[in-house]
Every structure is written in C-alpha cells, then in structure tokens.
Design an enzyme around this catalytic site. Structure first.
Site, mmCIF file in Angstrom:
data_model
loop_
_atom_site.group_PDB
_atom_site.id
_atom_site.type_symbol
_atom_site.label_atom_id
_atom_site.label_comp_id
_atom_site.label_asym_id
_atom_site.label_seq_id
_atom_site.Cartn_x
_atom_site.Cartn_y
_atom_site.Cartn_z
ATOM 1 N N TYR A 38 0.607 -1.349 0.002
ATOM 2 C CA TYR A 38 -0.230 0.035 -0.099
ATOM 3 C C TYR A 38 0.796 1.790 -0.061
ATOM 4 O O TYR A 38 0.326 1.917 1.117
ATOM 5 C CB TYR A 38 -1.000 -0.038 1.690
ATOM 6 C CG TYR A 38 -1.865 0.269 0.873
ATOM 7 C CD1 TYR A 38 -3.576 0.475 0.012
ATOM 8 C CD2 TYR A 38 -2.745 1.724 1.760
ATOM 9 C CE1 TYR A 38 -4.095 0.665 -0.184
ATOM 10 C CE2 TYR A 38 -3.012 2.834 1.607
ATOM 11 C CZ TYR A 38 -5.125 2.035 0.262
ATOM 12 O OH TYR A 38 -5.779 3.404 0.016
ATOM 13 N N GLY A 39 2.084 1.482 -0.465
ATOM 14 C CA GLY A 39 2.881 2.378 -0.604
ATOM 15 C C GLY A 39 1.757 3.724 -2.013
ATOM 16 O O GLY A 39 1.213 4.440 -1.717
ATOM 17 N N GLY A 102 10.822 -4.991 -1.999
ATOM 18 C CA GLY A 102 10.401 -5.796 -1.677
ATOM 19 C C GLY A 102 9.846 -7.137 -2.475
ATOM 20 O O GLY A 102 9.650 -8.284 -1.471
ATOM 21 N N HIS A 124 5.328 -4.155 -13.493
ATOM 22 C CA HIS A 124 7.051 -3.411 -13.758
ATOM 23 C C HIS A 124 7.325 -4.617 -14.235
ATOM 24 O O HIS A 124 6.920 -5.505 -13.746
ATOM 25 C CB HIS A 124 7.505 -3.295 -12.457
ATOM 26 C CG HIS A 124 8.630 -1.848 -13.106
ATOM 27 N ND1 HIS A 124 8.849 -1.635 -14.432
ATOM 28 C CD2 HIS A 124 9.904 -1.171 -12.246
ATOM 29 C CE1 HIS A 124 10.523 -1.111 -14.528
ATOM 30 N NE2 HIS A 124 10.989 -1.138 -13.362
ATOM 31 N N GLY A 153 1.455 6.731 -9.365
ATOM 32 C CA GLY A 153 0.322 6.181 -8.824
ATOM 33 C C GLY A 153 -0.408 7.706 -8.049
ATOM 34 O O GLY A 153 -1.759 7.274 -8.443
ATOM 35 N N ASP A 208 11.599 1.524 -19.418
ATOM 36 C CA ASP A 208 10.689 2.408 -18.141
ATOM 37 C C ASP A 208 12.127 2.786 -17.027
ATOM 38 O O ASP A 208 12.750 3.584 -16.839
ATOM 39 C CB ASP A 208 10.078 0.736 -17.591
ATOM 40 C CG ASP A 208 9.023 2.171 -16.101
ATOM 41 O OD1 ASP A 208 8.572 2.856 -15.932
ATOM 42 O OD2 ASP A 208 9.583 1.580 -15.188
ATOM 43 N N GLU A 212 13.468 6.307 -16.758
ATOM 44 C CA GLU A 212 12.923 7.412 -15.062
ATOM 45 C C GLU A 212 14.265 7.616 -15.159
ATOM 46 O O GLU A 212 14.270 8.680 -14.207
ATOM 47 C CB GLU A 212 12.831 6.469 -14.478
ATOM 48 C CG GLU A 212 13.429 5.708 -13.825
ATOM 49 C CD GLU A 212 12.285 4.356 -13.511
ATOM 50 O OE1 GLU A 212 11.099 4.163 -13.657
ATOM 51 O OE2 GLU A 212 12.914 3.464 -12.595
ATOM 52 N N GLU A 244 14.984 31.241 -15.254
ATOM 53 C CA GLU A 244 15.453 31.193 -16.555
ATOM 54 C C GLU A 244 15.694 29.614 -16.362
ATOM 55 O O GLU A 244 15.843 29.082 -18.506
ATOM 56 C CB GLU A 244 16.509 31.470 -17.663
ATOM 57 C CG GLU A 244 16.306 33.437 -17.541
ATOM 58 C CD GLU A 244 15.547 33.279 -17.886
ATOM 59 O OE1 GLU A 244 14.962 32.729 -18.828
ATOM 60 O OE2 GLU A 244 14.988 34.719 -18.320
ATOM 61 N N SER A 270 9.445 33.626 -29.327
ATOM 62 C CA SER A 270 9.818 34.212 -29.885
ATOM 63 C C SER A 270 10.740 34.268 -30.773
ATOM 64 O O SER A 270 11.514 32.687 -30.606
ATOM 65 C CB SER A 270 10.752 35.468 -29.393
ATOM 66 O OG SER A 270 12.156 35.007 -29.122
HETATM 67 N N1 LIG Z 1 5.497 4.285 -8.042
HETATM 68 C C1 LIG Z 1 5.023 4.225 -8.944
HETATM 69 O O1 LIG Z 1 4.368 5.379 -9.040
HETATM 70 C C2 LIG Z 1 5.258 3.244 -9.806
HETATM 71 C C3 LIG Z 1 4.525 3.285 -11.392
HETATM 72 C C4 LIG Z 1 4.610 2.156 -12.146
HETATM 73 C C5 LIG Z 1 5.354 1.030 -11.502
HETATM 74 N N2 LIG Z 1 5.258 1.083 -10.415
HETATM 75 C C6 LIG Z 1 5.689 -0.245 -9.783
HETATM 76 O O2 LIG Z 1 4.288 -0.513 -9.249
HETATM 77 C C7 LIG Z 1 5.788 -1.692 -7.754
HETATM 78 C C8 LIG Z 1 5.475 -0.627 -6.824
HETATM 79 O O3 LIG Z 1 5.588 0.059 -6.628
HETATM 80 P P1 LIG Z 1 5.916 1.830 -5.706
HETATM 81 O O4 LIG Z 1 6.675 2.643 -6.413
HETATM 82 O O5 LIG Z 1 4.420 1.751 -5.565
HETATM 83 O O6 LIG Z 1 6.228 1.013 -4.360
HETATM 84 P P2 LIG Z 1 6.633 1.679 -2.796
HETATM 85 O O7 LIG Z 1 5.649 3.048 -2.775
HETATM 86 O O8 LIG Z 1 7.862 1.985 -3.278
HETATM 87 O O9 LIG Z 1 6.133 0.849 -2.377
HETATM 88 C C9 LIG Z 1 5.775 0.328 -0.632
HETATM 89 C C10 LIG Z 1 5.535 -0.617 -0.526
HETATM 90 O O10 LIG Z 1 6.197 -1.975 -0.558
HETATM 91 C C11 LIG Z 1 6.958 -2.566 0.675
HETATM 92 N N3 LIG Z 1 7.713 -2.805 0.969
HETATM 93 C C12 LIG Z 1 8.294 -2.347 0.514
HETATM 94 N N4 LIG Z 1 10.249 -3.148 1.232
HETATM 95 C C13 LIG Z 1 8.648 -4.329 1.556
HETATM 96 C C14 LIG Z 1 9.884 -5.564 1.853
HETATM 97 N N5 LIG Z 1 11.492 -5.773 1.980
HETATM 98 N N6 LIG Z 1 9.356 -6.624 1.951
HETATM 99 C C15 LIG Z 1 7.582 -6.338 2.632
HETATM 100 N N7 LIG Z 1 7.442 -5.496 1.960
HETATM 101 C C16 LIG Z 1 7.800 -4.544 1.653
HETATM 102 C C17 LIG Z 1 6.127 -2.068 1.667
HETATM 103 O O11 LIG Z 1 5.658 -2.085 3.557
HETATM 104 P P3 LIG Z 1 6.575 -1.880 4.151
HETATM 105 O O12 LIG Z 1 5.505 -0.935 4.984
HETATM 106 O O13 LIG Z 1 6.443 -3.757 4.569
HETATM 107 O O14 LIG Z 1 7.780 -1.046 4.072
HETATM 108 C C18 LIG Z 1 4.858 -0.928 0.869
HETATM 109 O O15 LIG Z 1 3.646 -1.716 0.665
HETATM 110 C C19 LIG Z 1 6.756 -1.539 -8.486
HETATM 111 O O16 LIG Z 1 6.698 -2.943 -9.338
HETATM 112 C C20 LIG Z 1 6.580 -0.498 -9.724
HETATM 113 O O17 LIG Z 1 7.733 -0.518 -9.942
HETATM 114 C C21 LIG Z 1 5.271 1.594 -9.266
#
Ligand SMILES: NC(=O)c1ccc[n+]([C@@H]2O[C@H](COP(=O)([O-])OP(=O)(O)OC[C@H]3O[C@@H](n4cnc5c(N)ncnc54)[C@H](OP(=O)(O)O)[C@@H]3O)[C@@H](O)[C@H]2O)c1
Length: 350
Positions: A38-39, A102, A124, A153, A208, A212, A244, A270
């Site tokens: 739930y990031g 993760g 991804h 997100g 990707d 980035e 600028e 311009s």
């Molecule tokens: N960010 C974006 O907008 C975006 C865009 C396109 C695609 N993606 C893809 O979407 C996927 C999720 O990315 P995100 O950026 O949303 O992730 P994020 O915010 O970095 O992820 C955080 C989540 O990962 C968990 N996590 C992190 N390390 C962990 C570990 N060692 N063990 C268990 N849980 C862990 C966190 O829970 P804890 O409380 O356990 O840390 C939390 O639920 C990835 O594959 C990313 O490449 C992301």
C-alpha cells in the site's frame, strides 16, 4: 484493438470505449483481486478498482505507516485488509505492488500462497525479467501478467478522480488459464487506464528504467543543475537563474509541449528563441547521446537492477533515500525554487 499510426509506424492500442468498464466488471465478476503493498501504486489501483465495483482486498504488513494509510482509506482488518500472505490466499488475482526490492524479499513467502489458475500481476517487468537477481520464478500453474501505468500512482488516482485516465502498457508473460489476456485488459480498465499499449515484460522494463534514469528524472535534474550553475558562475542571481532554468519551463513552456507538441511550443516563443533553440538542440543531442547509450546498456546488463536491489534491500534504505532528497531540497537552487514558487499569486499567504 485500434490500429494507430504513430509517426509512420502502425501499432495496436486498446481503447477504453472498445473494452468498457461493464465488460471489465463482467470479466472480473468471479475474481477477488488482492493488492499487495500500500505504497504509491497500491492505493491508487486498489481505490480505483473498488470504486469501479471490483471485489478488492489489500495485503500489507500490519503496524506500519502504510497499514495506517489503508485504514484511513476505509479498508477493514479481517474483512478487506490482511497480511500479505492471507490476502494472497484469499484472492484469485494477486497484484504484486510492494516495491521491486520488496518483491524479491517477500517472494519466498508469497510463492506457497499461489493456487492453480491464479493470476500474478505486476506493474513493472523488473522482478520477472531480472529473475536471476530477484529469484522471482512463478510456478507454471498461474497466469503472469502486467499492467504498467505510465505515471506515478498519485497521477493514476488523480486522473481517475478527474474523470480522465492514465495510459498504461500491458503484457502477458505466461498464459496458463487461456484467460490471461482478457484478465489483463479488464484489470487495466478497472484500475483507470484510458488506453493500453501492448508490450512485453522485457521492453517495458528496459524502456521504463531508461526513461526514469534519463529524461523523466535523472537527466532532467542533471541538465537543470548544469544550466543553473553556469548562470550562477557568471554572476546571475539565484532568482534569475532559477526562473530561466525551471520556473519558465514548468509554468509555461512544458505545458505547451504537452498540449500540442514541441514545434507548437517553439512557435509560441520569439523568433529569437526559436533560431537559437533550433541550432543548439543538435549540440545538446550529440552531447548526451553517449550518456544515453551508456545508460541503456547498464539497464540491459542488469547493472541498474543490481544497484537498486542492493540499495533498497538495506534496512535503512528509506532513511538514506530521504536524506539524499533532503540534500537536493536544501541546495541553493531548490531553496531558490521554493522562494520563487511562494511568489506565485496562488501561493501567497500559504
Ligand atoms: N511508484 C509508482 O508510481 C510506480 C509507477 C509505475 C509502476 N510502479 C511499480 O509498482 C510496483 C510498486 O511500486 P511502488 O512505487 O508503489 O512501491 P513503494 O511505494 O516503494 O512500495 C511500498 C510498499 O512496498 C512494501 N515493501 C517495501 N519493502 C518491503 C519489504 N522488504 N518487504 C515487504 N514489503 C516491502 C511497503 O510495505 P512495508 O510497510 O512493509 O515497507 C509498501 O507496501 C513496483 O513494481 C513499481 O516498479 C510504480
């Protein structure tokens, strides 16, 4: 699929109007979708699907800030909010949206929770394409699919709430059930995509990671810093150098590019600016091309993912990232930026 001519190359695109939400609901009517993590992507995709009438549950480690966030968003422990493993066991579609590092760490616990005919969904290609590094090798009895929104997100959610949609790419890595494709497209529509481009896990992750590190983030910050520093070195004030370099771009010019393309932005500047930009464009392109070549090859060889997995698997990875972002925020350039932003009339008194 619609056939669209992209500058002379015809490609397939799935439009929301040819695969409407009703069809997505029908395809997913017997599915329970678990969003694990739930990031940033997790909340956006989970909330959009819930509001689109899909059966969604969330898996997240308890007693974390992300768990608190899930509670605030109305997910109920024991009913719609579970541990990662419990959510995976209850679902038929498992959206693996913990961070990429993760995913490697959680995989040994997730793999035993997968059942015959489940779909394992990614946003991804990272974990699958670099399986030698991540160890994420799904069993043959599940579909392995991807919908990768082309935006943060935060934008996936904001665009959904404003009634527009993000564009996403989609791919099928493994079709065990014969339903992988319709499941993937239905999920893409359900999370709020306006349209979907077909790709492969490998193409998605190569482009990707390059994007980035390149123009979207790394090159953007680097080129801005280089120009700001030259202006400062030559005696320009911080406010002038920032205006600028960044403010005019974000407040005016890049918006015109988004609306109607680069030539449109040029045409609205311009003729002095146009003459200079048309000449200098080639010099910049030639100067950075070798850096982009180096970047792409570092992605393909797995060096970039190796660095990510090593750094973001460390227990203090978040503190370290936060410290580096703080350092950027505290540099003269971005402190000047904060002052410039505060001067925008809409920010007065905030
Ligand atoms: N960010 C974006 O907008 C975006 C865009 C396109 C695609 N993606 C893809 O979407 C996927 C999720 O990315 P995100 O950026 O949303 O992730 P994020 O915010 O970095 O992820 C955080 C989540 O990962 C968990 N996590 C992190 N390390 C962990 C570990 N060692 N063990 C268990 N849980 C862990 C966190 O829970 P804890 O409380 O356990 O840390 C939390 O639920 C990835 O594959 C990313 O490449 C992301």
């Amino acid at each position: 699929m619609a056939k669209i001519d992209f500058g002379g190359t015809v490609e397939d695109v799935v439009m929301r109007n040819e695969f409407p939400l009703d069809k997505a609901r029908q395809v997913l009517s017997n599915e329970v979708v678990a969003v694990l993590g739930y990031g940033v992507q997790g909340p956006a995709q989970a909330l959009n699907m819930r509001e689109n009438g899909i059966q969604v549950i969330v898996g997240q480690l308890a007693d974390t800030s992300y768990w608190e966030k899930a509670l605030k968003d109305g997910w109920v422990p024991g009913k719609t909010l579970f541990s990662l493993e419990e959510a995976a066991k209850q679902a038929t579609i498992i959206q693996y949206l913990v961070s990429d590092a993760g995913q490697m760490a959680v995989w040994p616990r997730l793999k035993p929770c997968l059942k015959d005919g489940d779909a394992l969904y990614f946003s991804h290609g990272f974990s699958i394409v670099y399986k030698e590094q991540t160890g994420v090798v799904p069993p043959e009895f599940v579909d392995v699919i991807m919908v990768a929104p082309k935006g943060s997100g935060t934008s996936v959610r904001a665009n959904f709430l404003s009634g527009s949609g993000i564009n996403s790419s989609f791919a099928i890595f493994q079709d065990y059930t014969g339903r992988a494709r319709e499941r993937t497209i239905a999920l893409g529509i359900a999370i709020g995509s306006g349209y979907l481009f077909p790709t492969t896990f490998q193409s998605e992750v190569y482009s990707d990671l390059t994007g980035e590190r390149g123009i979207l983030m790394g090159a953007l910050a680097g080129v801005m810093e280089a120009q700001y520093n030259v202006l400062r070195k030559n005696g320009h004030s911080p406010s002038e150098a920032f205006n600028e370099t960044v403010e005019e771009l974000t407040q005016s010019l890049i918006r015109l590019v988004g609306q109607n393309g680069m030539d449109w932005m040029y045409a609205n500047c311009s003729t002095t600016a146009q003459r200079g930009a048309l000449d200098w464009r080639h010099k910049f392109s030639a100067a950075v091309a070798p850096v982009f070549d180096e970047l792409y090859s570092s992605v393909v060889t797995g060096e970039e993912t190796r660095i990510v997995l090593a750094a973001n698997s460390a227990p203090d990875y978040l503190e370290k990232l936060t410290a580096e972002l703080r350092e950027m925020r505290k540099s003269e350039m971005w402190r000047a930026g904060a002052a410039v932003r505060a001067l925008r009339p809409e920010n007065w008194g905030k």
